[in-house]
Scaffold this motif. Structure first.
Motif, PDB file in Angstrom:
ATOM      1  N   PRO A  77       0.747  -1.181  -0.016  1.00 38.08           N
ATOM      2  CA  PRO A  77      -0.084   0.091   0.073  1.00 38.08           C
ATOM      3  C   PRO A  77       0.814   1.252   0.022  1.00 38.08           C
ATOM      4  N   ARG A  80       1.822   1.891  -3.477  1.00 39.86           N
ATOM      5  CA  ARG A  80       0.803   2.302  -4.472  1.00 39.86           C
ATOM      6  C   ARG A  80       0.411   3.807  -4.075  1.00 39.86           C
ATOM      7  N   ARG A  81       0.455   4.259  -2.813  1.00 41.71           N
ATOM      8  CA  ARG A  81       0.176   5.593  -2.585  1.00 41.71           C
ATOM      9  C   ARG A  81       0.826   6.584  -3.247  1.00 41.71           C
ATOM     10  N   ASP A 100     -16.543  12.341  -2.406  1.00 45.92           N
ATOM     11  CA  ASP A 100     -15.976  11.281  -1.592  1.00 45.92           C
ATOM     12  C   ASP A 100     -15.083  10.481  -2.576  1.00 45.92           C
ATOM     13  N   LEU A 104     -11.095   9.860  -1.348  1.00 43.85           N
ATOM     14  CA  LEU A 104     -10.478   8.473  -1.018  1.00 43.85           C
ATOM     15  C   LEU A 104      -9.137   8.343  -0.789  1.00 43.85           C
ATOM     16  N   ARG A 107      -8.126  10.145   2.638  1.00 41.03           N
ATOM     17  CA  ARG A 107      -8.815   9.320   3.661  1.00 41.03           C
ATOM     18  C   ARG A 107      -8.087   8.057   3.814  1.00 41.03           C
ATOM     19  N   ILE A 108      -7.618   7.678   2.754  1.00 38.25           N
ATOM     20  CA  ILE A 108      -6.906   6.312   3.165  1.00 38.25           C
ATOM     21  C   ILE A 108      -5.416   6.446   3.755  1.00 38.25           C
TER      22      ILE A 108
END
Ligand SMILES: Nc1ncnc2c1ncn2[C@@H]1O[C@H](COP(=O)(O)OP(=O)(O)OP(=O)(O)O)[C@@H](O)[C@H]1O
Ligand SMILES: [Mg+2]
Lengths: 228, 308
Positions: A77, A80-81, A100, A104, A107-108
């Protein structure tokens, strides 16, 4: 050091023959490439490898200086961010509002709602969807959905921006504005790869091309350099 | 506007929509319903037995057979009647003098008739047939019942002594079996609930796989996605558990009002302290939703680890 490095990478889907053969290339930090080639050449497949949505069947991919074959589920992750993706089919979440959807990635990453609200509203205004923040994707036009997808890809200021046919659904005017945005991000240090069919765009924005033909990659210099 | 935005935003995954959105609530509700019911029945049973055991142990009943009546009917002979009266008198004297006995009392003829009436009916025959003598005996603590029994036998060989131990053992065995059964049933229900919830969650993940995959690609960790399911299932399980509990108490009220007219109402015997009541309400709620929740969580994490 290269941001992305492919060495002898091959990809074969579980059904069928190899779609990418012996792919070798490097992306320098801050570079800007078009990925071109006829339909079915494997552009989306190469993109999948780049956004870590698919593992290669052979070869070595290293990203941000790390060997991807050594990546675990836990560390994935974080990689990927750092990558922003505009998917060819957008992959928006249909039950969420435009706001929203764009929020995402923030917020992730665990940002506060205050931060989320300010950034998302600003970006949505910028891509011309300030009035439609509350709308859900199915109620929007293809071009509007695409702009949500683009906003979601860049909201987190990724190191690597990947866009698969981002100008497919929009008129020339907005297409030009979009490419200008990508160049702007590129100037601030984001490495950009754009897969496209659009010869006109490739001609108007002079950047080197990675050309896929039947699963084999060839790097072409900028068109201007070729003309000179 | 920010408040409105925040309120609208619940889950990244459309968990509240579509088939099976409320199944987790339903299964948790059923589990809590049965488990609470089982708990109450068990508590009721154990209270009843305790009452019976303390009521019956420490007592015995002496029966002296009535004087023999002649075959052709009529009054028993004077000799028989005298023998009977003597036996009763001797036993009463023995009991009065025994250190093991705290209290003894001969039942009156009316009391005996009341005991027999349910079997014989209220017929005139009751007045004519000879009645046995029944003596209720209360023993002191740690009394030697068998010694007393043999003393009574030597005084009046025809007397029979009922120490109620047979009845007590029967009741105890019955209640133990019932308790065991209730426990087993509870275990099976919990097991079924775990299997069902895990199945529901797996189905849900399958339905929402495209969204889950997109979240993964954007950089969401398994924990983030599991967190979404956690919120959802927690809400569902709490809702279900609460509904299950309410249903249980409604059922109990109905049972209680139906059995109210009978003397066997277990609830009149079920006298609980406020703390026990609180425990009775809180523990199924807590345990039920915890089981459902942990099951959902474990299933999500296990299933996610299989996705690319
Ligand atoms: N998931 C998949 N499973 C099996 N084969 C696939 C899969 N995805 C793509 N392919 C095959 O791989 C080849 C390359 O497809 P890809 O989508 O990468 O092409 P593309 O260059 O992006 O085409 P387009 O320009 O039309 O988007 C095609 O022959 C396609 O059939
Ligand atoms: Mg494609």
């Amino acid at each position: 050091m290269a941001l992305v490095k492919f060495s002898n990478v091959g990809l074969r889907y579980s059904t069928g023959s190899e779609v990418l053969h012996d792919i070798n290339f490097e992306l320098a930090p801050g570079s800007f490439h078009f990925l071109t080639g006829p339909s079915g050449a494997g552009k989306t497949s190469l993109m999948k490898l780049l956004y870590v949505g698919q593992k290669p069947t052979r070869g070595i991919i290293s990203m941000f200086g790390r060997d991807m074959s050594a990546m675990t589920r836990k560390t994935m992750p974080e990689i990927r961010r750092q990558i922003g993706v505009v998917f060819q089919d957008f992959r928006l979440l249909n039950h969420l509002s435009a706001f929203d959807n764009v929020a995402l990635p923030l917020r992730i990453s665990g940002l506060t709602e205050k931060h989320v609200k300010k950034n998302v509203a600003e970006l949505l205004h910028w891509v011309g969807l300030g009035e439609k923040m509350e709308c859900r994707p199915p109620t929007l036009s293809g071009g509007e959905q695409q702009r949500i997808a683009i906003a979601r890809a860049i909201i987190n200021r990724p190191k690597l921006l990947l866009a698969d046919e981002p100008t497919g659904n929009i008129d020339e005017n907005i297409g030009t504005k979009l490419l200008t945005l990508f160049e702007e991000l590129n100037r601030h240090g984001t490495t950009v790869v754009i897969a496209t069919h659009d010869e006109d765009i490739v001609r108007r924005f002079p950047h080197p091309q990675m050309r896929l033909e039947k699963g084999t990659l060839e790097i072409l210099p900028k068109i201007q350099a070729k003309a000179a | 506007m920010s408040k409105q935005l925040f309120k609208k935003y619940s889950y990244d995954i459309a968990l509240d929509e579509g088939v099976g959105a409320h199944l987790v609530s339903l299964v948790t509700g059923l589990m809590v319903f049965f488990v609470t019911l089982a708990l109450v029945v068990n508590l009721g049973l154990s209270t009843i037995t305790k009452n019976w055991v303390t009521g019956l142990s420490g007592t015995l009943t002496v029966e002296i057979k009535p004087p023999l009546a002649p075959a052709e009917g009529g009054k028993p002979s004077d000799r028989e009647q005298e023998r009977f009266d003597n036996s009763v008198q001797q036993i009463m004297t023995l009991l009065k003098g025994s250190a093991d006995v705290s209290e003894s009392r001969r039942l009156t003829a009316d009391e005996i008739k009341n005991l027999i009436e349910p079997w014989m009916g209220q017929s005139a025959a009751l007045d004519t047939i000879p009645l046995p003598a029944l003596i209720d005996v209360k023993l002191v603590k740690n009394a030697d019942a068998s010694h007393l029994q043999s003393e009574i036998k030597t005084v009046a060989p025809s007397a029979t002594v009922d120490t109620h131990t047979d009845t007590l053992d029967d009741v105890k065995a019955l209640v133990n079996t019932a308790s065991l059964f209730v426990f087993l049933l509870t275990g099976v229900i919990v097991l079924l609930a775990v299997v069902a919830i895990s199945g529901i969650v797996r189905a849900k993940l399958l339905i929402h796989q495209p969204e889950v995959e997109t979240l993964h690609l954007i950089g969401a960790s398994d924990e983030y996605i599991a967190g979404q399911f956690r919120q959802h299932t927690l809400r569902g399980t709490l809702k279900g558990a609460l509904a299950g509990l309410v249903c249980t108490f409604v059922t109990l009220l109905v049972i209680s009002s139906v059995t109210h007219t009978l003397d066997t109402n277990i609830f009149s015997n079920l006298q609980l302290m406020p703390l026990q009541w609180a425990l009775l309400i809180v523990s199924p709620l807590l345990v039920g939703s915890l089981i459902a929740h942990l099951t959902a969580q474990a299933t999500v994490l296990k299933e996610l680890s299989r996705l690319p």
